[in-house]
Design a protein around this motif. Structure first.
Motif, PDB file in Angstrom:
ATOM      1  N   ASP A 180      31.767   6.046  -4.583  1.00 35.04           N
ATOM      2  CA  ASP A 180      33.059   6.323  -3.941  1.00 35.04           C
ATOM      3  C   ASP A 180      34.023   6.993  -4.916  1.00 35.04           C
ATOM      4  OD1 ASP A 180      32.174   5.239  -1.588  1.00 35.04           O
ATOM      5  OD2 ASP A 180      33.120   3.287  -1.902  1.00 35.04           O
ATOM      6  N   ASP A 181      34.041   6.517  -6.166  1.00 36.08           N
ATOM      7  CA  ASP A 181      34.912   7.109  -7.185  1.00 36.08           C
ATOM      8  C   ASP A 181      34.516   8.558  -7.460  1.00 36.08           C
ATOM      9  OD1 ASP A 181      36.193   4.634  -7.498  1.00 36.08           O
ATOM     10  OD2 ASP A 181      34.764   3.995  -9.020  1.00 36.08           O
ATOM     11  N   THR A 236      31.784  10.255   0.518  1.00 37.65           N
ATOM     12  CA  THR A 236      30.662   9.579  -0.150  1.00 37.65           C
ATOM     13  C   THR A 236      29.348   9.936   0.541  1.00 37.65           C
ATOM     14  OG1 THR A 236      32.132   7.755  -0.742  1.00 37.65           O
ATOM     15  CG2 THR A 236      29.772   7.350  -0.907  1.00 37.65           C
ATOM     16  N   ARG A 280      32.526   0.283 -13.980  1.00 38.07           N
ATOM     17  CA  ARG A 280      33.059   0.154 -12.618  1.00 38.07           C
ATOM     18  C   ARG A 280      32.893   1.429 -11.806  1.00 38.07           C
ATOM     19  NH1 ARG A 280      38.915  -1.512 -14.527  1.00 38.07           N
ATOM     20  NH2 ARG A 280      38.380   0.288 -15.833  1.00 38.07           N
ATOM     21  N   LEU A 281      32.317   2.460 -12.409  1.00 36.00           N
ATOM     22  CA  LEU A 281      32.150   3.732 -11.708  1.00 36.00           C
ATOM     23  C   LEU A 281      31.244   3.550 -10.489  1.00 36.00           C
ATOM     24  CD1 LEU A 281      32.738   6.838 -11.883  1.00 36.00           C
ATOM     25  CD2 LEU A 281      30.519   7.037 -13.026  1.00 36.00           C
ATOM     26  N   THR A 282      31.691   4.006  -9.338  1.00 40.32           N
ATOM     27  CA  THR A 282      30.928   3.889  -8.095  1.00 40.32           C
ATOM     28  C   THR A 282      30.780   5.262  -7.448  1.00 40.32           C
ATOM     29  OG1 THR A 282      32.871   3.566  -6.685  1.00 40.32           O
ATOM     30  CG2 THR A 282      31.915   1.601  -7.734  1.00 40.32           C
ATOM     31  N   ASP A 312      31.980   3.749 -18.119  1.00 35.96           N
ATOM     32  CA  ASP A 312      32.789   2.954 -17.194  1.00 35.96           C
ATOM     33  C   ASP A 312      31.865   2.199 -16.246  1.00 35.96           C
ATOM     34  OD1 ASP A 312      34.574   1.840 -15.446  1.00 35.96           O
ATOM     35  OD2 ASP A 312      35.486   3.726 -14.804  1.00 35.96           O
ATOM     36  N   HIS A 343      31.712   9.837 -17.628  1.00 34.96           N
ATOM     37  CA  HIS A 343      32.250   8.510 -17.301  1.00 34.96           C
ATOM     38  C   HIS A 343      31.162   7.438 -17.275  1.00 34.96           C
ATOM     39  CE1 HIS A 343      35.299  11.325 -15.773  1.00 34.96           C
ATOM     40  NE2 HIS A 343      36.165  10.361 -15.961  1.00 34.96           N
ATOM     41  N   ALA A 376      35.519  10.795  -4.502  1.00 40.56           N
ATOM     42  CA  ALA A 376      36.967  11.009  -4.435  1.00 40.56           C
ATOM     43  C   ALA A 376      37.427  11.993  -5.501  1.00 40.56           C
ATOM     44  CB  ALA A 376      37.696   9.674  -4.598  1.00 40.56           C
ATOM     45  N   ALA A 377      36.810  11.952  -6.675  1.00 39.99           N
ATOM     46  CA  ALA A 377      37.205  12.860  -7.757  1.00 39.99           C
ATOM     47  C   ALA A 377      36.889  14.309  -7.423  1.00 39.99           C
ATOM     48  CB  ALA A 377      36.510  12.460  -9.053  1.00 39.99           C
TER      49      ALA A 377
END
Length: 289
Positions: A184-185, A194, A180-182, A178, A175, A188-189
């Motif tokens: 937190d993302d 975090t 916008r990948l953080t 992307d 990814h 969560a995945a």
């Protein structure tokens, strides 16, 4: 988390049996996540319906119907029930055999061998309403301890699941484009917090953001050095690897490699050996940076 806290947090109790130092409880719950790990017994959980994911001790165990998994209530953990409806029978054990760190967050089958015997005993106790005498309850508790101990002890010889950090890093690499990948993302995945994600990287002397940035810069460097991509503008290559702002990319590239992206691309490399030498120098600069 103690036995009462476990039952209270999960949802509606179906049954609870006190068997000396062992408690067997059955609960039903919707999809939810729990974190904990400061005090409490071990929890040997048997899934009768639904699915759970347990992250503890740097491992991640996914259990489905008729699977068992051990959680240590005294160490940090994240537990997620991912199905809309879940039913779990749990034996709250005061002790486990051998090295507990080798037992937690490992999925064990409850469909065959010792696993089937443990699953059958726990399911039967959860459904049984017979009013046993104190001496009988203690004997049943000993039976749960001994049979569970035999199962966990046998599980030591099974292959360890893949460590969590390499799977997290593989996900990030998939990814990178992307922007916008953080963190937190990413957390969560993988059904972890975090904060725990940052700890995984810290153990390797890394930070999440710095590692992601370094991987993006390396992909940009490779593309800029690829003659097959010479028709693509620098900002397009930067954007395809998650750098939305050309100025930010230029600063980051210069900091990492000591040269601007345009100058790096414009350098002539007349021989393969010159290219290899230049790549080696840039890689060393990146590592130093």
């Amino acid at each position: 988390m103690d036995a009462e806290g476990w039952t209270r947090e999960l949802g509606r109790p179906g049954s609870v049996r006190e068997l000396g130092g062992v408690r067997v409880s059955a609960v039903r719950c919707p999809a939810l996540s729990l974190t904990g790990g400061s005090a409490g017994p071990y929890h040997l959980a048997l899934l009768l319906a639904g699915e759970l994911v347990l992250d503890q001790e740097g491992r991640s165990a996914r259990a489905g119907r008729e699977d068992l998994v051990l959680l240590d209530g005294g160490r940090p953990f994240r537990l997620a029930f991912t199905a809309p409806r879940n039913t779990v029978v749990t034996a709250h054990l005061p002790v486990v055999p051998g090295d507990p760190g080798q037992c937690v967050a490992r999925t064990l089958s409850g469909r065959e061998g010792l696993g089937a015997l443990v699953a059958g005993l726990l399911t039967g106790l959860a459904r049984d309403t017979t009013p046993y005498r104190s001496a009988e309850e203690r004997r049943l508790g000993v039976a749960v301890l001994e049979l569970s101990g035999a199962l966990l002890d046998s599980g030591h010889s099974e292959p360890a699941p893949a460590p969590l950090l390499p799977r997290v890093q593989a996900y990030v690499l998939q990814h990178l484009g992307d922007g916008r990948l953080t963190p937190d993302d990413v957390a969560a995945a993988h059904h972890i917090s975090t904060r725990y994600l940052h700890r995984l990287f810290q153990r390797q002397g890394l930070t999440v953001a710095a590692w992601i940035k370094a991987q993006r810069l390396e992909r940009c460097r490779r593309d800029l050095a690829d003659p097959r991509l010479a028709h693509l503008p620098v900002h397009v290559i930067a954007a395809r690897w998650g750098f939305a702002q050309p100025a930010d990319f230029s600063r980051a590239f210069r900091t990492a490699y000591g040269i601007s992206p345009s100058c790096f691309r414009g350098r002539s490399l007349p021989t393969n050996s010159a290219r290899a030498a230049n790549d080696s120098r840039l890689t060393a600069q990146q590592t130093h940076g």
